[in-house]
Design a protein around this motif. Structure first.
Motif, PDB file in Angstrom:
ATOM      1  N   GLY A   1       0.708  -1.186  -0.069  1.00 31.85           N
ATOM      2  CA  GLY A   1       0.060   0.245   0.003  1.00 31.85           C
ATOM      3  C   GLY A   1       0.908   1.109  -0.077  1.00 31.85           C
ATOM      4  N   PRO A   2       0.151   2.449  -0.274  1.00 30.74           N
ATOM      5  CA  PRO A   2       0.869   3.814  -0.170  1.00 30.74           C
ATOM      6  C   PRO A   2       1.831   3.971   1.125  1.00 30.74           C
ATOM      7  N   LEU A   3       3.011   4.461   0.854  1.00 28.78           N
ATOM      8  CA  LEU A   3       3.829   4.868   2.070  1.00 28.78           C
ATOM      9  C   LEU A   3       3.860   6.504   2.271  1.00 28.78           C
ATOM     10  N   PHE A   4       3.999   7.182   1.171  1.00 31.72           N
ATOM     11  CA  PHE A   4       3.768   8.651   1.190  1.00 31.72           C
ATOM     12  C   PHE A   4       3.486   9.113  -0.473  1.00 31.72           C
ATOM     13  N   ALA A   5       3.124  10.402  -0.319  1.00 33.97           N
ATOM     14  CA  ALA A   5       2.592  10.973  -1.666  1.00 33.97           C
ATOM     15  C   ALA A   5       3.638  12.142  -2.124  1.00 33.97           C
ATOM     16  N   GLU A   6       3.833  12.229  -3.322  1.00 37.13           N
ATOM     17  CA  GLU A   6       4.630  13.268  -4.049  1.00 37.13           C
ATOM     18  C   GLU A   6       3.955  14.627  -3.608  1.00 37.13           C
ATOM     19  N   GLY A   7       4.802  15.468  -3.265  1.00 39.84           N
ATOM     20  CA  GLY A   7       4.322  16.748  -2.861  1.00 39.84           C
ATOM     21  C   GLY A   7       4.063  16.830  -0.987  1.00 39.84           C
ATOM     22  N   ASP A   8       3.895  15.903  -0.635  1.00 37.78           N
ATOM     23  CA  ASP A   8       3.576  15.987   1.021  1.00 37.78           C
ATOM     24  C   ASP A   8       4.725  16.393   1.681  1.00 37.78           C
TER      25      ASP A   8
END
Length: 488
Positions: A38-45
């Motif tokens: 699953g997701p770990l982090f998102a671009e721009g955060d």
């Protein structure tokens, strides 16, 4: 289990030279954790954490034009991502998005703790990293758009040159056609005012219709056969007193007509009272008109084909991620670069028709081929001294479940000590101002994104940039996602 195991960290290349005290400091600001896919982090955060892979698999993606593009997927222990610029003083954001693609273990270090650790333990290295990071960022920001504009201008110049030839041919043929149609009307008026019978006129019209119908079909006459036929037609016309016999003979020979056809014309004019000359010239105008219209049609088809190749090259009418024929992509790229290649480069294509279409970002692969071909041509020209410089060979093969593409040149070769550096960003052997050093770096990163590999093999006279691309899409690729959506 303990959240941080110094001995485990020391087994990773990133931490292998750290002291026990330094590893202890990292463990204070970090912890080991197990994560599900699953997701770990998102671009721009905000970039709050550096992640180090202990076990499992992760994938990084970057947004482009509203599409998430996978830039790397790895199972390598010690691979790190996330807040890797924590050594900078100011707050940072994540440059990519990341997700675990399998159950994984990660060592996660708080960015603030990591930044303080780096600046106190390695102050000189941090100063150099800051300089390198900011410097490269500025270079990319300034040089990147200029490099793309330069490539666009080169492609535009080549396309303009290629379009100009058929456009000029169509304009020239149209002007000549207007003259021939005027002559056709004039001769028709002379025939109508003469003593030609209605039956003869009908036969003449039938003959002209036959010629018009037959002209689009190709004629397989060799130059020698055409010359012999032109001479026979000229003798026939001259013998029956037709004016401009040899010019008219050339027109009829071009259309594939022979003296037997002229005998039919003469028979039709038997009761016309000396109208054979006018009839032959009227038919010559008809033939020329059809030939000119065929030339115009061919020129416009060439223009349409060039526009189609430009669309294929840029992939303007296709989805960013698609299934494409790698041979067709290479042909389109060569077509776009034909003017740039010029007459001093011999191009040889050797395509394996058994290579099936593969899932890819077609526009980006076209840019890869452009950069590799440009690199090969520059290498040959740099040693050519103005003479014809050599041969560019573009080859495809199927190797198991992968497509192999080779861009080959017979230039001086890549020295052994440079082969490991040619894909480094900003590395170039060209004179100052002639290259940014980003072309091969872009090619390598794009091939990596396709889960392929790119390398160079070189000896003097035989340099090959070889690309291997998978023929099937990964299970979580855009193509597989679309397939699940369509069937879900």
């Amino acid at each position: 289990m303990p959240e941080c195991l110094p001995d485990e960290l020391r087994s990773l290349f990133l931490f292998e030279s750290l002291s026990d005290e330094q590893l202890g400091r990292l463990c204070v600001g970090g912890r080991a954790a197990e994560v599900e896919p699953g997701p770990l982090f998102a671009e721009g955060d905000p970039a709050t954490c550096l992640y180090v892979l202990l076990d499992g698999e992760v994938a990084l993606t970057k947004r482009s034009g509203g599409t998430e593009i996978e830039t790397i997927r790895t199972t390598q222990r010690g691979a790190y991502f996330g807040a890797w610029t924590a050594f900078l003083d100011e707050a940072q954001t994540y440059e990519t998005s990341a997700r675990a693609t399998a159950p994984s273990r990660l060592f996660m270090i708080d960015a603030a703790s990591l930044g303080a650790f780096l600046r106190t333990e390695f102050p000189m290295a941090c100063h150099m990293l800051v300089g390198a990071t900011v410097g490269r960022s500025n270079q990319s920001r300034i040089v990147g758009p200029h490099d793309r504009l330069l490539q666009l201008s080169q492609l535009t110049a080549g396309l303009t040159h290629e379009l100009n030839n058929p456009a000029a041919a169509a304009a020239r043929a149209t002007a000549e056609l207007r003259t021939r149609v005027g002559g056709l009307r004039h001769k028709l008026a002379l025939l109508a005012d003469g003593t030609m019978s209605l039956a003869s006129m009908r036969v003449l019209v039938t003959l002209s219709d036959e010629v018009a119908a037959a002209l689009p079909a190709p004629h397989s006459l060799t130059p020698l056969e055409k010359s012999d036929r032109e001479e026979a037609l000229g003798d026939w016309l001259d013998g029956y007193g037709v004016g401009d016999a040899w010019d008219t003979a050339a027109v009829f020979a071009e259309a594939g007509l022979d003296t037997g056809w002229l005998d039919r014309v003469r028979a039709a004019m038997a009761d016309s009272g000396g109208m054979l000359d006018h009839a032959v010239r009227w038919l010559a105008y008809t033939v020329e008109t059809e030939l000119l219209m065929t030339e115009i049609a061919g020129a416009t088809q060439r223009i349409s084909a060039l526009v189609g190749q430009a669309k294929q090259y840029s992939q303007l009418d296709r989805a960013p991620y698609d299934v494409a024929d790698v041979g067709a992509l290479l042909r389109d790229t060569l077509a776009m670069l034909s003017h740039t290649l010029g007459p001093d480069v011999t191009v040889v294509t050797d395509f394996d028709d058994t290579v099936p279409p593969l899932p890819c970002w077609p526009a980006e692969l076209n840019q890869v081929w452009t950069n590799l071909i440009d690199n090969a041509v520059y290498a040959m020209r740099s040693a050519g001294g103005g003479a014809p410089v050599g041969t560019l060979t573009v080859r495809t093969r199927r190797v198991g479940d992968r497509a192999r593409v080779e861009i080959c040149d017979d230039g001086p070769g890549v020295p052994e000590d440079l082969r490991t550096r040619v894909f480094d960003p900003f590395f170039t052997t060209r004179p100052v101002g002639e290259g940014s050093g980003l072309g091969l770096d872009f090619a390598a990163r794009t091939v990596d994104k396709h889960h392929g590999s790119l390398w160079v093999e070189s000896i003097p006279g035989d340099t090959r940039f070889i690309t291997l691309l998978p023929l099937t899409a990964p299970t979580d690729s855009p193509a597989e996602g679309q397939r699940r959506t369509h069937h879900g």
